[in-house]
Enzyme design. Structure first.
Site, PDB file in Angstrom:
ATOM      1  N   THR A   1      47.924  12.395  65.681  1.00  0.00           N
ATOM      2  CA  THR A   1      49.045  12.439  64.743  1.00  0.00           C
ATOM      3  C   THR A   1      49.104  11.162  63.916  1.00  0.00           C
ATOM      4  O   THR A   1      49.352  11.194  62.712  1.00  0.00           O
ATOM      5  CB  THR A   1      50.367  12.643  65.492  1.00  0.00           C
ATOM      6  OG1 THR A   1      50.265  13.801  66.328  1.00  0.00           O
ATOM      7  CG2 THR A   1      51.516  12.855  64.524  1.00  0.00           C
TER       8      THR A   1
ATOM      9  N   ALA B   1      53.690  10.571  70.520  1.00  0.00           N
ATOM     10  CA  ALA B   1      54.102  10.427  71.917  1.00  0.00           C
ATOM     11  C   ALA B   1      53.571  11.617  72.701  1.00  0.00           C
ATOM     12  O   ALA B   1      53.339  12.695  72.138  1.00  0.00           O
ATOM     13  CB  ALA B   1      55.623  10.337  72.039  1.00  0.00           C
TER      14      ALA B   1
ATOM     15  N   GLU C   1      51.105  -1.109  71.675  1.00  0.00           N
ATOM     16  CA  GLU C   1      52.036  -0.085  71.215  1.00  0.00           C
ATOM     17  C   GLU C   1      53.482  -0.473  71.521  1.00  0.00           C
ATOM     18  O   GLU C   1      54.372  -0.342  70.670  1.00  0.00           O
ATOM     19  CB  GLU C   1      51.694   1.261  71.850  1.00  0.00           C
ATOM     20  CG  GLU C   1      50.418   1.884  71.295  1.00  0.00           C
ATOM     21  CD  GLU C   1      50.049   3.186  71.987  1.00  0.00           C
ATOM     22  OE1 GLU C   1      50.710   3.536  72.989  1.00  0.00           O
ATOM     23  OE2 GLU C   1      49.109   3.845  71.521  1.00  0.00           O
TER      24      GLU C   1
END
Length: 223
Positions: free
Chosen positions: A28, A82, A102
């Site tokens: 993504t 996520a 992250e």
């Protein structure tokens, strides 16, 4: 256009001129990098910082300016995916190998935008995946003992004939916990265990969750 591409496009259109943008890692995040590069090519002026070498390389290949994390104390916005998102906007991350970077970027950002499709929505963190726990190589047995005392079950993450090693040089324990423990409780308990470098629960860090489903984008926000 699939749901991941749709939320990535939506997020890229939220980026404003002059922003410092944190880039996540994964499929993504790759879509977001591509869409951001397209806006940059059309004249948007931005600077980026990447959560991984993979994302940094992709961004540079797409013509984006990437600076080192060491140069920054905070950023305007961090955009990433996520593995799981709970109703209270807690996240599970870390199926990859860049948890430390992250979480640093998520914590240092004024806005943390999380891009998912509806399959990532769960009732509780740890529902579909074990919780990754980065440990210093010399400490993993002691950490495992402590985490088992908390009720965790699991082992070191394998990688082929050896063990998975993160970009930070850590080993990874993949641990499952009783459903009675909330993400907030797990976050607090794991934060208190010596020898844990970082773990995959991102509690109260997301500013907005962008969910792609059925050709639409739904946005959940804090507050």
């Amino acid at each position: 256009m699939n749901d991941k591409q749709r939320v990535a496009l939506h997020a890229a259109n939220l980026i404003e001129d002059g922003m410092v943008v944190g880039l996540g890692t994964g499929s993504t995040a790759n879509y977001f990098i591509d869409e951001l590069a397209s806006r940059h090519a059309d004249g948007l002026t931005i600077t980026t910082v990447a959560s991984s070498i993979v994302s940094a390389n992709r961004a540079q290949q797409m013509g984006l300016t990437v600076i080192a994390m060491e140069q920054l104390s905070n950023i305007d916005v961090y955009v990433d995916g996520a593995d799981e998102v709970s109703p209270n906007m807690a996240l599970l991350k870390g199926r990859g190998s860049d948890l430390v970077r992250e979480k640093l970027l998520a914590n240092a950002s004024d806005q943390f935008l999380v891009l998912i499709d509806s399959s990532k929505c769960v009732d509780r963190i740890g529902q579909n995946f074990p919780i990754p726990i980065e440990v210093a190589p010399f400490s993993w047995k002691m950490v495992l003992h402590s985490v088992v005392d908390m009720g965790g079950k699991g082992a070191l993450r394998p990688n082929g004939d050896g063990l998975a090693v993160t970009s930070h040089g850590s080993l990874v324990l993949d641990m499952a916990f009783d459903a009675a423990l909330t993400s907030q409780q797990l976050n607090e308990q794991l934060n208190a265990v010596p020898g844990i470098v970082e773990h995959g629960i991102f509690e109260q860090l997301a500013t907005a969750i962008l969910i792609g489903e059925n050709d639409q984008v739904t946005i959940l926000k804090t507050g």
